[in-house]
Design a protein around this motif. Structure first.
Motif, PDB file in Angstrom:
ATOM      1  N   PRO A 117      -1.630   2.842  14.807  1.00 32.94           N
ATOM      2  CA  PRO A 117      -1.097   4.123  14.345  1.00 32.94           C
ATOM      3  C   PRO A 117      -1.693   4.672  13.044  1.00 32.94           C
ATOM      4  CG  PRO A 117       0.678   2.745  15.170  1.00 32.94           C
ATOM      5  CD  PRO A 117      -0.554   1.889  15.140  1.00 32.94           C
ATOM      6  N   SER A 118      -2.157   3.816  12.163  1.00 26.62           N
ATOM      7  CA  SER A 118      -2.722   4.319  10.902  1.00 26.62           C
ATOM      8  C   SER A 118      -3.955   5.191  11.139  1.00 26.62           C
ATOM      9  CB  SER A 118      -3.076   3.160   9.973  1.00 26.62           C
ATOM     10  OG  SER A 118      -4.073   2.333  10.560  1.00 26.62           O
TER      11      SER A 118
ATOM     12  N   LEU B 181       7.874   9.524  -4.627  1.00 26.71           N
ATOM     13  CA  LEU B 181       7.732   8.230  -3.950  1.00 26.71           C
ATOM     14  C   LEU B 181       7.214   7.153  -4.891  1.00 26.71           C
ATOM     15  CD1 LEU B 181       6.175   9.083  -0.461  1.00 26.71           C
ATOM     16  CD2 LEU B 181       8.469   8.226  -0.910  1.00 26.71           C
ATOM     17  N   LYS B 182       6.245   7.520  -5.714  1.00 28.93           N
ATOM     18  CA  LYS B 182       5.571   6.549  -6.568  1.00 28.93           C
ATOM     19  C   LYS B 182       6.430   6.129  -7.747  1.00 28.93           C
ATOM     20  CE  LYS B 182       1.641   4.394  -7.725  1.00 28.93           C
ATOM     21  NZ  LYS B 182       0.994   3.388  -6.862  1.00 28.93           N
TER      22      LYS B 182
ATOM     23  N   VAL C 235       4.021  14.750   4.329  1.00 29.57           N
ATOM     24  CA  VAL C 235       5.028  13.684   4.311  1.00 29.57           C
ATOM     25  C   VAL C 235       4.436  12.381   4.854  1.00 29.57           C
ATOM     26  CG1 VAL C 235       7.238  12.926   5.263  1.00 29.57           C
ATOM     27  CG2 VAL C 235       6.961  15.281   4.453  1.00 29.57           C
ATOM     28  N   GLY C 236       3.788  12.473   6.023  1.00 31.43           N
ATOM     29  CA  GLY C 236       3.248  11.271   6.653  1.00 31.43           C
ATOM     30  C   GLY C 236       2.176  10.598   5.825  1.00 31.43           C
TER      31      GLY C 236
ATOM     32  N   ILE D 144       1.259   5.863  -0.376  1.00 30.94           N
ATOM     33  CA  ILE D 144       2.085   5.218  -1.391  1.00 30.94           C
ATOM     34  C   ILE D 144       2.704   3.923  -0.882  1.00 30.94           C
ATOM     35  CG2 ILE D 144       4.027   5.508  -2.979  1.00 30.94           C
ATOM     36  CD1 ILE D 144       1.650   7.356  -3.487  1.00 30.94           C
ATOM     37  N   LYS D 145       3.265   3.964   0.315  1.00 33.11           N
ATOM     38  CA  LYS D 145       4.001   2.808   0.837  1.00 33.11           C
ATOM     39  C   LYS D 145       3.211   1.986   1.848  1.00 33.11           C
ATOM     40  CE  LYS D 145       7.732   4.008  -1.437  1.00 33.11           C
ATOM     41  NZ  LYS D 145       8.236   3.219  -2.581  1.00 33.11           N
ATOM     42  N   GLY D 146       2.094   2.529   2.333  1.00 35.62           N
ATOM     43  CA  GLY D 146       1.296   1.806   3.310  1.00 35.62           C
ATOM     44  C   GLY D 146       1.907   1.781   4.702  1.00 35.62           C
ATOM     45  N   LYS D 147       2.843   2.693   4.975  1.00 36.96           N
ATOM     46  CA  LYS D 147       3.514   2.724   6.276  1.00 36.96           C
ATOM     47  C   LYS D 147       3.006   3.887   7.113  1.00 36.96           C
ATOM     48  CE  LYS D 147       7.795   0.633   4.528  1.00 36.96           C
ATOM     49  NZ  LYS D 147       9.253   0.812   4.355  1.00 36.96           N
TER      50      LYS D 147
END
Length: 378
Positions: A23-24, A153-154, A191-192, A198-201
């Motif tokens: 997905p990334s 986020l950060k 957003v994505g 930032i979160k690696g998700k």
């Protein structure tokens, strides 16, 4: 001439399948472009291919689609440009960066409000004069949102979250009440990609599939939705039969962008009147109209640029590259679905305003809480 619908469709499917498997990848240039080709162009191509509308000129159009998508992938295979990587390695003071993001949000809010005060007939027609000025500066809310969302986020700063939520109102209104596709996609990509950087998700697989299917079904209904959604967008969703609209779009007699592209390619091929960049304005088939099949190299150049930006965005001090990358994703998509000439002004727009914020926020040895006196005096 051979039939190029099958290789075009297979290329779309293979690249999209790779993104679903990992997905990334959906955030990288060849794969989000494959999703764009799949949702916007592939259904139109299938309808015309099934009916054999356009004869040899449809086959030329399908060949051009195939070449453009392949070039998106080929250009992305090159190594990033080392000089650009160095220039995009900018240490940023996060407090000053947030200040700049809030400034963009406020400017964008103000001019979006001014745009909304114009007479309805001026907004409905092709914009000229003061409306284009309002639209130009109103667009700053989007990089402003991306910056504020990044800082939220950060750093978890409350003021960053408040600014991000305030900025999000503009694209949400554009999506719900006006059915604007590009602002909607830009907001979702902000957003994505923000969460990914930032979160690696990455987005879950089901979300990628749902987004492509939703885009495929919604695009044919855009015009009707815009008419109905101004008063009640939720009622518009209930009233529109998206499946029926999609079936009607598959009718070979329906008006489509790919038909327009085929007509433009036919006219260009028939007259030999290639513009070689001089008349770079026609929609959809403009890359062929300018340079023939060599126009697909434009997408190879985009692939090289995005590869460099992606590499810079994933390095330390890559925040400026991240915001710039986010802001030009939808401009690259529009190069495939509408006209390639739109990309350069959008890229320059991002460079100027994001570059100005980066210049203001470049690290000067002080990192403070947002809007603190020490941050302002740094």
């Amino acid at each position: 001439m051979a039939n190029f619908f099958i290789p075009f469709a297979l290329t779309c499917v293979v690249l999209l399948a790779a993104a679903i498997w990992r997905p990334s990848l959906i955030y990288e240039f060849p794969y989000f472009m494959a999703a764009t080709f799949t949702a916007f162009i592939l259904p139109q191509a299938y309808a015309l291919y099934r009916d054999q509308w356009g004869g040899i000129y449809l086959r030329m159009t399908l060949l051009m689609c195939f070449l453009c998508l392949v070039c998106c992938w080929l250009g992305y295979q090159r190594r990033p440009h080392p000089a650009l990587l160095a220039k995009l390695n900018i240490a940023i003071d996060p407090a000053r960066f947030l200040q700049g993001g809030i400034a963009l949000v406020l400017i964008g809010w103000y001019f979006t409000h001014k745009l909304g005060t114009l007479p309805e007939e001026e907004l409905s027609s092709r914009m000229t004069g003061i409306s284009t000025v309002y639209l130009f500066f109103g667009g700053l809310v989007y990089p402003g949102f991306a910056i504020c969302f990044y800082c939220a986020l950060k750093r978890g700063w409350i003021i960053a979250w408040l600014a991000a939520f305030g900025a999000a109102v503009v694209p949400m209104q554009a999506a719900l009440f006006h059915g604007r596709r590009e602002p909607t996609v830009l907001f979702l990509m902000s957003v994505g990609l923000g969460i990914f950087f930032i979160k690696g998700k990455a987005a879950p697989r089901w979300a990628i599939v749902a987004a492509v299917l939703a885009g495929t079904l919604f695009i044919p209904s855009t015009a009707e939705y815009r008419q109905l959604a101004r008063e009640d967008p939720f009622a518009a969703f209930k009233e529109i039969n998206f499946t029926e609209q999609f079936r009607e779009a598959l009718d070979p007699d329906a008006i489509s962008e790919l038909k327009n592209a085929t007509a433009l390619i036919a006219a260009t091929e028939g007259t030999g009147d290639y513009e070689f960049g001089a008349g770079y304005w026609n929609q959809m088939g403009d890359s062929f109209n300018e340079f023939g099949y060599f126009g697909c190299l434009f997408f190879a150049a985009l692939g090289y640029l995005f590869k460099t930006l992606w590499a810079a965005a994933n390095r330390p001090n890559g925040i400026v590259a991240q915001i710039l990358y986010i802001q030009i994703t939808t401009s690259a998509m529009r190069a495939a679905t509408h006209q390639t000439i739109d990309f350069l002004p959008a890229f320059i727009y991002g460079l100027i305003f994001i570059g100005a914020i980066a210049f203001y926020a470049r690290e000067r040895g002080v990192v403070a809480s947002p809007l603190s006196p020490s941050a302002v005096s740094a």
